[in-house]
Design a protein around this motif. Structure first.
Motif, short mmCIF file in Angstrom:
data_model
loop_
_atom_site.label_atom_id
_atom_site.label_comp_id
_atom_site.label_asym_id
_atom_site.label_seq_id
_atom_site.Cartn_x
_atom_site.Cartn_y
_atom_site.Cartn_z
N LEU A 1 9.53 -3.53 -5.80
CA LEU A 1 10.91 -3.06 -5.71
C LEU A 1 11.93 -4.18 -5.84
N GLN A 2 11.54 -5.41 -5.51
CA GLN A 2 12.43 -6.57 -5.59
C GLN A 2 13.75 -6.29 -4.87
N LEU A 3 13.64 -6.01 -3.57
CA LEU A 3 14.81 -5.66 -2.76
C LEU A 3 15.74 -6.86 -2.60
N GLU A 4 17.05 -6.59 -2.63
CA GLU A 4 18.03 -7.66 -2.43
C GLU A 4 18.04 -8.15 -1.00
N HIS A 5 17.72 -7.25 -0.07
CA HIS A 5 17.73 -7.61 1.35
C HIS A 5 16.34 -7.34 1.92
N PRO A 6 15.40 -8.26 1.71
CA PRO A 6 14.03 -8.04 2.20
C PRO A 6 14.00 -7.93 3.72
N ARG A 7 13.02 -7.20 4.23
CA ARG A 7 12.93 -6.99 5.67
C ARG A 7 12.36 -8.22 6.36
N LEU A 8 12.25 -8.13 7.67
CA LEU A 8 11.70 -9.22 8.46
C LEU A 8 10.24 -9.46 8.09
N ASN A 9 9.70 -10.57 8.61
CA ASN A 9 8.29 -10.87 8.35
C ASN A 9 7.42 -9.67 8.68
N PHE A 10 6.46 -9.44 7.82
CA PHE A 10 5.66 -8.22 7.88
C PHE A 10 4.19 -8.59 7.82
N CYS A 11 3.37 -7.83 8.53
CA CYS A 11 1.92 -8.03 8.48
C CYS A 11 1.24 -6.68 8.60
N ALA A 12 0.14 -6.50 7.88
CA ALA A 12 -0.69 -5.31 8.02
C ALA A 12 -1.99 -5.72 8.69
N GLN A 13 -2.34 -5.02 9.77
CA GLN A 13 -3.50 -5.39 10.57
C GLN A 13 -4.45 -4.20 10.68
N THR A 14 -5.73 -4.45 10.44
CA THR A 14 -6.71 -3.37 10.51
C THR A 14 -6.95 -2.93 11.95
N ILE A 15 -7.20 -1.65 12.13
CA ILE A 15 -7.61 -1.10 13.42
C ILE A 15 -9.11 -0.80 13.40
N GLN A 16 -9.60 -0.38 12.26
CA GLN A 16 -11.01 -0.09 12.04
C GLN A 16 -11.53 -0.96 10.89
N PRO A 17 -12.86 -1.06 10.73
CA PRO A 17 -13.37 -1.68 9.50
C PRO A 17 -12.74 -0.99 8.29
N SER A 18 -12.20 -1.77 7.38
CA SER A 18 -11.38 -1.20 6.31
C SER A 18 -11.72 -1.81 4.96
N VAL A 19 -11.44 -1.04 3.91
CA VAL A 19 -11.58 -1.51 2.53
C VAL A 19 -10.24 -1.29 1.84
N LEU A 20 -9.72 -2.35 1.23
CA LEU A 20 -8.44 -2.28 0.53
C LEU A 20 -8.60 -2.72 -0.91
N TRP A 21 -7.71 -2.19 -1.74
CA TRP A 21 -7.60 -2.65 -3.13
C TRP A 21 -6.28 -3.39 -3.26
N LYS A 22 -6.34 -4.63 -3.75
CA LYS A 22 -5.14 -5.43 -3.98
C LYS A 22 -4.80 -5.42 -5.46
N LEU A 23 -3.53 -5.20 -5.75
CA LEU A 23 -3.03 -5.23 -7.13
C LEU A 23 -1.90 -6.24 -7.23
N LYS A 24 -1.98 -7.16 -8.18
CA LYS A 24 -0.86 -8.05 -8.42
C LYS A 24 0.36 -7.23 -8.83
N ALA A 25 1.54 -7.73 -8.48
CA ALA A 25 2.76 -6.96 -8.67
C ALA A 25 2.93 -6.47 -10.11
N GLU A 26 2.71 -7.33 -11.08
CA GLU A 26 2.91 -6.92 -12.47
C GLU A 26 1.92 -5.83 -12.88
N ASP A 27 0.67 -5.96 -12.44
CA ASP A 27 -0.32 -4.92 -12.73
C ASP A 27 0.07 -3.61 -12.04
#
Length: 233
Positions: free
Chosen positions: A94-120
């Motif tokens: 989205l390339q926001l003009e006013h980015p939010r505060l520091n952010f983190c995503a933390q797992t609660i259970q064993p998890s599997v994620l897919w990461k995509l580079k922004a351009e992709d």
């Protein structure tokens, strides 16, 4: 797969159907399969640290993840819990003009994620409507949770909120034993560890919970549910 419909013939896609559509997308689209990086994470790992969140879009394939805002003083506040089929890391596209505060995503259970580079991610979002649908659903779900948490903070006292959170964490764990520190609960509820510890001692003296090292066992679920009954899930 047959999608369910409402009486007005509007298509409704359940969470399970959305997960199946995303999995099928990876199987059938070579470009999508080549673009993702699969990440396996144990409970309580920070899987989208602040220095990466502006570079990747994340799709949660399995597990549960809580989204945290981190203050300059390193205090943490959980704003939402999301499940499989959810997408986060929208700042990268989205390339926001006013980015939010520091952010983190933390797992609660064993998890599997897919990461995509922004351009992709930008290219694939334009190509596949199901990705746009998943992103929109995640936005809506997160907004509802944030509004509910604001209501809790404004109208309910902390012991009620803590009792409700213990019930929620027990449901996530599928057990009456919750592997979570007092600091972790303080992060989720946006308060101090000392305050949480004092309330938990009251719960223990009442016979509602048993306290251990990074572990809380619910002994009287009915009492906690009665305490938290005014809190909406």
């Amino acid at each position: 797969m047959t999608l369910s419909t409402t009486s007005e013939n509007q298509v409704h896609i359940s969470d399970e159907e959305l997960r199946e559509l995303l999995a099928k997308l990876v199987e059938e689209d070579e470009e999508m399969a080549n673009a993702i990086t699969v990440v396996h994470a144990l409970p309580w790992e920070c899987i989208a640290p602040p220095d990466e969140i502006d570079e990747y879009l994340y799709i949660l394939s399995e597990g549960l993840v809580q989204l945290l805002i981190i203050s300059r003083e390193q205090r943490r506040l959980a704003t939402a819990v999301i499940g499989p089929g959810s997408i986060f890391g929208e700042e990268s596209i989205l390339q926001l003009e006013h980015p939010r505060l520091n952010f983190c995503a933390q797992t609660i259970q064993p998890s599997v994620l897919w990461k995509l580079k922004a351009e992709d991610a930008k290219r694939l979002l334009l190509k596949h409507p199901v990705l746009r649908l998943a992103l929109l659903r995640t936005f809506g779900m997160r907004m509802v949770q944030v509004e509910n948490r604001l209501e809790e903070v404004a109208y309910h006292w902390l012991p009620e909120r803590l009792a409700a959170e213990l019930i929620r964490q027990s449901r996530y764990a599928g057990s009456d034993q919750i592997r979570l520190s007092h600091q972790g609960l303080a992060d989720i509820l946006g308060t101090y560890r000392e305050t949480i510890s004092a309330i938990l001692r009251d719960f223990r003296e009442a016979g509602w919970v048993k306290l251990g090292y990074r572990r809380i066992t619910i002994l009287d679920r009915d009492a906690l549910e009665k305490m938290s009954g005014v809190i909406r899930e």
